[in-house]
Design a protein around this motif. Structure first.
Motif, PDB file in Angstrom:
ATOM      1  N   ARG A  77      43.166  45.554  46.640  1.00 44.85           N
ATOM      2  CA  ARG A  77      43.957  45.238  47.830  1.00 44.85           C
ATOM      3  C   ARG A  77      43.591  46.155  48.989  1.00 44.85           C
ATOM      4  O   ARG A  77      43.315  47.331  48.792  1.00 44.85           O
ATOM      5  N   ARG A 109      45.680  41.813  55.881  1.00 50.49           N
ATOM      6  CA  ARG A 109      45.908  42.022  54.442  1.00 50.49           C
ATOM      7  C   ARG A 109      44.803  41.274  53.713  1.00 50.49           C
ATOM      8  O   ARG A 109      44.608  40.086  53.943  1.00 50.49           O
ATOM      9  N   ILE A 111      42.883  40.607  49.894  1.00 48.57           N
ATOM     10  CA  ILE A 111      42.983  40.772  48.444  1.00 48.57           C
ATOM     11  C   ILE A 111      41.721  40.213  47.804  1.00 48.57           C
ATOM     12  O   ILE A 111      41.318  39.085  48.096  1.00 48.57           O
TER      13      ILE A 111
ATOM     14  N   PRO B 173      53.152  41.278  48.939  1.00 49.62           N
ATOM     15  CA  PRO B 173      51.849  41.667  48.390  1.00 49.62           C
ATOM     16  C   PRO B 173      50.731  40.676  48.670  1.00 49.62           C
ATOM     17  O   PRO B 173      49.560  41.033  48.606  1.00 49.62           O
ATOM     18  N   GLY B 174      51.053  39.424  48.973  1.00 54.31           N
ATOM     19  CA  GLY B 174      50.012  38.445  49.252  1.00 54.31           C
ATOM     20  C   GLY B 174      49.555  37.715  48.006  1.00 54.31           C
ATOM     21  O   GLY B 174      49.913  38.056  46.877  1.00 54.31           O
ATOM     22  N   LYS B 175      48.732  36.687  48.237  1.00 57.40           N
ATOM     23  CA  LYS B 175      48.253  35.850  47.137  1.00 57.40           C
ATOM     24  C   LYS B 175      47.378  36.686  46.196  1.00 57.40           C
ATOM     25  O   LYS B 175      46.389  37.288  46.635  1.00 57.40           O
ATOM     26  N   ASP B 176      47.758  36.718  44.948  1.00 63.03           N
ATOM     27  CA  ASP B 176      47.076  37.530  43.931  1.00 63.03           C
ATOM     28  C   ASP B 176      47.201  39.025  44.197  1.00 63.03           C
ATOM     29  O   ASP B 176      46.537  39.830  43.537  1.00 63.03           O
ATOM     30  N   GLY B 177      48.021  39.398  45.168  1.00 60.17           N
ATOM     31  CA  GLY B 177      48.293  40.824  45.387  1.00 60.17           C
ATOM     32  C   GLY B 177      48.999  41.417  44.190  1.00 60.17           C
ATOM     33  O   GLY B 177      48.890  42.610  43.915  1.00 60.17           O
ATOM     34  N   SER B 180      47.632  38.570  38.110  1.00 61.44           N
ATOM     35  CA  SER B 180      47.952  38.069  36.773  1.00 61.44           C
ATOM     36  C   SER B 180      47.018  38.731  35.767  1.00 61.44           C
ATOM     37  O   SER B 180      45.954  39.225  36.126  1.00 61.44           O
ATOM     38  N   ASP B 182      44.588  37.975  32.925  1.00 62.56           N
ATOM     39  CA  ASP B 182      43.863  36.797  32.432  1.00 62.56           C
ATOM     40  C   ASP B 182      43.122  37.046  31.128  1.00 62.56           C
ATOM     41  O   ASP B 182      42.655  36.096  30.502  1.00 62.56           O
ATOM     42  N   TRP B 220      55.023  43.921  36.250  1.00 64.89           N
ATOM     43  CA  TRP B 220      53.930  44.304  37.154  1.00 64.89           C
ATOM     44  C   TRP B 220      52.952  43.171  37.420  1.00 64.89           C
ATOM     45  O   TRP B 220      52.193  43.227  38.394  1.00 64.89           O
ATOM     46  N   TYR B 273      50.680  29.694  41.488  1.00 63.10           N
ATOM     47  CA  TYR B 273      49.760  28.651  41.955  1.00 63.10           C
ATOM     48  C   TYR B 273      48.720  28.427  40.876  1.00 63.10           C
ATOM     49  O   TYR B 273      48.365  29.353  40.138  1.00 63.10           O
ATOM     50  N   ARG B 275      44.986  27.695  39.848  1.00 64.64           N
ATOM     51  CA  ARG B 275      43.736  28.030  40.531  1.00 64.64           C
ATOM     52  C   ARG B 275      42.764  26.854  40.582  1.00 64.64           C
ATOM     53  O   ARG B 275      41.809  26.894  41.357  1.00 64.64           O
ATOM     54  N   PHE B 327      44.028  46.444  34.610  1.00 64.49           N
ATOM     55  CA  PHE B 327      44.561  47.078  35.822  1.00 64.49           C
ATOM     56  C   PHE B 327      45.247  48.380  35.416  1.00 64.49           C
ATOM     57  O   PHE B 327      45.760  48.491  34.313  1.00 64.49           O
ATOM     58  N   VAL B 328      45.243  49.315  36.354  1.00 68.71           N
ATOM     59  CA  VAL B 328      45.918  50.586  36.076  1.00 68.71           C
ATOM     60  C   VAL B 328      47.291  50.546  36.740  1.00 68.71           C
ATOM     61  O   VAL B 328      47.402  50.487  37.955  1.00 68.71           O
ATOM     62  N   ARG B 329      48.300  50.532  35.934  1.00 64.84           N
ATOM     63  CA  ARG B 329      49.667  50.588  36.444  1.00 64.84           C
ATOM     64  C   ARG B 329      50.460  51.523  35.543  1.00 64.84           C
ATOM     65  O   ARG B 329      50.098  51.732  34.391  1.00 64.84           O
ATOM     66  N   ASN B 330      51.557  52.045  36.091  1.00 71.19           N
ATOM     67  CA  ASN B 330      52.409  52.891  35.268  1.00 71.19           C
ATOM     68  C   ASN B 330      53.474  52.006  34.619  1.00 71.19           C
ATOM     69  O   ASN B 330      54.548  51.789  35.172  1.00 71.19           O
ATOM     70  N   PRO B 335      59.413  48.756  38.347  1.00 73.48           N
ATOM     71  CA  PRO B 335      59.021  48.937  39.746  1.00 73.48           C
ATOM     72  C   PRO B 335      60.058  48.534  40.794  1.00 73.48           C
ATOM     73  O   PRO B 335      59.777  48.651  41.981  1.00 73.48           O
TER      74      PRO B 335
END
Lengths: 332, 380
Positions: A77, A109, A111, B173-177, B180, B182, B220, B273, B275, B327-330, B335
């Motif tokens: 992002r 923005r 992505i 966050p926007g589309k795919d912000g 997902s 996969d 997340w 959505y 794809r 992805f790196v997330r806590n 959240p």
């Protein structure tokens, strides 16, 4: 002098058009995070009858995803803000001046989707305006201290929509839709150790107001903001060119945004940036400044994008009725 | 000016006091829950009383089984008017029919004369009460005697959207912000060290394949595109703002697709959505509301939402998603602060704010066409 002013006036108009044009033709590849109003109120106070103009281009790119102070290394992002800012100051008396800051903003923005596509959302428009009254308390060859306060007037739109006519997020809008109270302070110590070494500190505070969004169905308030810009500069002569190299720090603390009067998770944080830069001085009335910012410390509430790079370029122009400024250095 | 240094220092002092106070007064977020990463506690024996409700809604006989302690509610159509009684202490068996057949939490007869038969799951969702009134005007509440204050749902005036476009909002966050997942990775329960016993999961059992998708990851990512066994392309969709999870078949028009997070919200609910066609779907309506597939219904896949403890007690052989999501997330942190418990907190507007129950009360909603009836968790 008249010819000089005419030429500079043309330069200013040219630069202004260039900045606005630049924003308009930027390739569709980025996005954004807030209009840099508070951090660009940088003109020193004007003397009586004096007009100061500063045209600034500011680029702020947020590409680092942070969880508190941990960089998550996620590069999918981006947000960016391209701003053209025109700051004008007029001295109405020996110690009082009025300053206004206009902005024209492009918020982006972008992505990088997991299927390799690039999603861009972009807004463009006139941002909000700041009007400050400033009082110079001390102004001599050794010290300078000025304070100021005033409103940020919400003339920028905060209801722009995307191609599908859906209202975009608050932080993608060029305006906030709210009246804010701004506080400003500038302190300078000249001739520090050496004749041309100066210390400067610029503080700005912003108490935000509340705006109605989504056709009046949501109240949104951006986080209160506090910034300190401080550091050193020295005047040197390189060949026939006067240059002020600068090493500054920017500390910025932002409170959480509020939605319907409750704090919004994942907003707000504290940031410390190192800000090297330089000013090229044609003379006391005309200078060009460039600075870059590199994050030294970033702490965000929750998980957020944080600034990765910031660039600022300004052209400063002073129209003085007669006397010259007695300050050997002005911030920035 | 007698002594400029004293004069200046006095100002600096005042300034530091002023700005220091200013900086300290800035409001910050509430501390996110689970911020402190607690040591993971072992899963113990799950205990709790199961309650059964035999009910009728929109001409359909249904049986609803649930337990507040075990933290699940499931519902099935009762086409042949069986008489069910709850079975205690034998999960995943939850009920018995009059012929002594025992039925599990997925509605399958696992013992008795009916063994092998399966009940038809209702179209249902578990989630926060606050959104059901907006999606399903006139929603009934089981044994609720408070009158419906009356919903005023807007019709779409758009040629392109099946819902009012002016009520579809950009979540930020926007589309795919919100990405997902996969390519989910799974491990056995003994290799999972990030789930507390009370953490919610969404689970599926299909033949011998048993999988769990924890809320900690769904919070997340909101969507997991997975394959279950060899024949099911599954999208687990989850909306943290409405607390609703739903399983969708990823085969659309004979082609496999993946679902992504559009970044848009309708009635504060996830709009996935697909794809393949870039069409937008409503998670809580189960249909496509914009794009090429507009008007099509999602094929729902039966999932069970419960706690990690209950799930492991039922299916110790389960696989569960690991945090290797790509992805790196806590994942230790929820959240959204106090969102799931604070009834005052509403980030995006609802079309209709029905106050008969608390906004964040968890309910099980049975949906038939455009009608819904909710069963509060407190009933079980």
């Amino acid at each position: 002098m008249g010819t000089f002013k005419l030429i500079m006036g043309r330069y200013l108009i040219f630069l202004m058009l260039t900045c606005i044009g630049w924003i308009n033709v930027l390739p569709a590849q980025c996005c954004s995070g807030g209009v840099p109003i508070a951090g660009n109120l940088s003109l020193p106070g004007s003397k009586k009858g004096e007009v100061q103009l500063q045209l600034t281009y500011d680029y702020n790119r947020l590409r680092s995803l942070f969880n508190e102070s941990e960089n998550l290394g996620d590069r999918t992002r981006q947000r960016s803000t391209h701003s053209s800012l025109l700051e004008a100051s007029y001295g109405i008396s020996k110690s009082w001046s009025v300053v206004s800051l206009f902005s024209y903003v492009s918020q982006e923005r972008i992505i990088e989707t997991i299927i390799g596509q690039r999603e861009l959302t972009r807004t463009l428009g006139l941002g909000d305006v700041v009007i400050l009254a400033r009082k110079s308390i001390v102004d001599n060859n050794h010290w300078g201290l000025s304070i100021g306060a005033g409103p940020k007037v919400p003339i920028g739109r905060n209801d722009l929509k995307d191609d599908n006519q859906l209202e975009l997020a608050a932080d993608l809008q060029p305006g906030s839709g709210a009246w804010d109270a701004m506080f400003w302070l500038s302190f300078s110590k000249y001739r520090l150790i050496r004749d041309r070494l100066n210390f400067s500190l610029l503080g700005t505070g912003r108490l935000t107001g509340r705006a109605e969004r989504l056709s009046g169905r949501q109240s949104y308030e951006f986080g209160d903001e506090f910034q300190l810009l401080f550091g050193f500069s020295e005047r040197v002569l390189l060949g026939k060119v006067l240059i002020d190299p600068q090493l500054m720090f920017r500390f910025r603390q932002v409170g959480a945004d509020f939605v319907n009067e409750l704090p919004l998770p994942n907003t707000g944080g504290s940031f410390l940036h190192l800000m090297p830069g330089f000013s090229l001085l044609a003379n006391e009335n005309l200078s060009f400044r460039f600075s870059a910012e590199f994050p030294v410390f970033r702490y965000v509430q929750g998980t957020q994008l944080a600034t990765s790079q910031k660039l600022t370029a300004s052209l400063f122009f002073r129209l003085s009725p007669s006397q010259r400024s007695n300050t050997p250095f002005s911030l920035p | 000016m007698k002594n400029p240094i004293v004069f200046i220092l006095r100002y600096i002092f005042l300034v530091i006091i002023f700005f220091g106070a200013f900086a300290c007064s800035l409001d910050n977020n509430p501390t996110p829950t689970n911020m402190q990463e607690e040591p993971i506690r072992p899963v113990e024996q799950a205990t709790g009383e199961i309650t059964l409700i035999n009910d009728e809604f929109e001409g359909k006989k249904i049986v609803i089984a649930g337990s507040a302690e075990l933290n699940f509610v499931v519902s099935f159509e009762n086409e042949v008017s069986r008489t069910f009684t709850p079975v205690q202490g034998e999960i995943p068996v939850i009920m018995m029919s009059e012929d002594s057949s025992k039925w599990d939490i997925f509605g399958k007869a696992v013992a008795g004369p009916a063994q092998g038969k399966e009940l038809i799951p209702t179209h249902s969702l578990i989630g926060f009460w606050m959104t059901f009134g907006s999606f399903y005007p006139g929603v009934e509440i089981y044994e609720g005697n408070a009158p419906d204050p009356g919903a005023s749902i807007l019709e779409s005036n758009s040629q392109e959207w099946l819902v009012p476009a002016e009520r579809v909002f950009d979540g930020g966050p926007g589309k795919d912000g919100i990405p997902s997942v996969d390519n989910p990775e799974f491990a056995g329960k003994d290799d999972i060290a990030y789930l507390q016993p009370e953490d919610l999961i969404v689970g599926i059992k299909r033949g011998e394949v048993i999988k769990a998708y924890p809320h900690r990851i769904l919070d997340w990512h909101e969507i997991v595109n997975d394959r279950v066994g060899t024949d099911l392309s599954l999208a687990v969709t989850y909306c943290p703002l409405t607390g609703t999870a739903s399983g969708w078949n990823r085969m659309l028009g004979g082609e496999e697709t993946t679902f992504g997070v559009s970044g848009l919200l309708y009635n504060t609910n996830l709009i996935p959505y697909d794809r393949k066609s870039d069409s937008y779907w409503s998670q809580m309506r189960f249909d496509c509301i914009f794009g090429e597939n507009k008007g099509e219904q999602a094929e729902l896949i039966s999932l069970v939402e419960t706690t990690w403890q209950t799930w492991v007690n039922m299916y110790p052989e389960t696989e569960v998603m690991t945090v290797n999501t790509g992805f790196v997330r806590n994942y230790a942190i929820y959240p959204y602060g106090d969102y799931r418990t604070n009834g005052e907190r509403l980030i995006f507007p609802l079309e209709y704010d029905d106050s008969r129950l608390g906004r964040k009360d968890r309910v099980h909603a049975v949906i038939v066409g455009e009608k819904a009836k909710v069963y509060p968790m407190t009933e079980f």
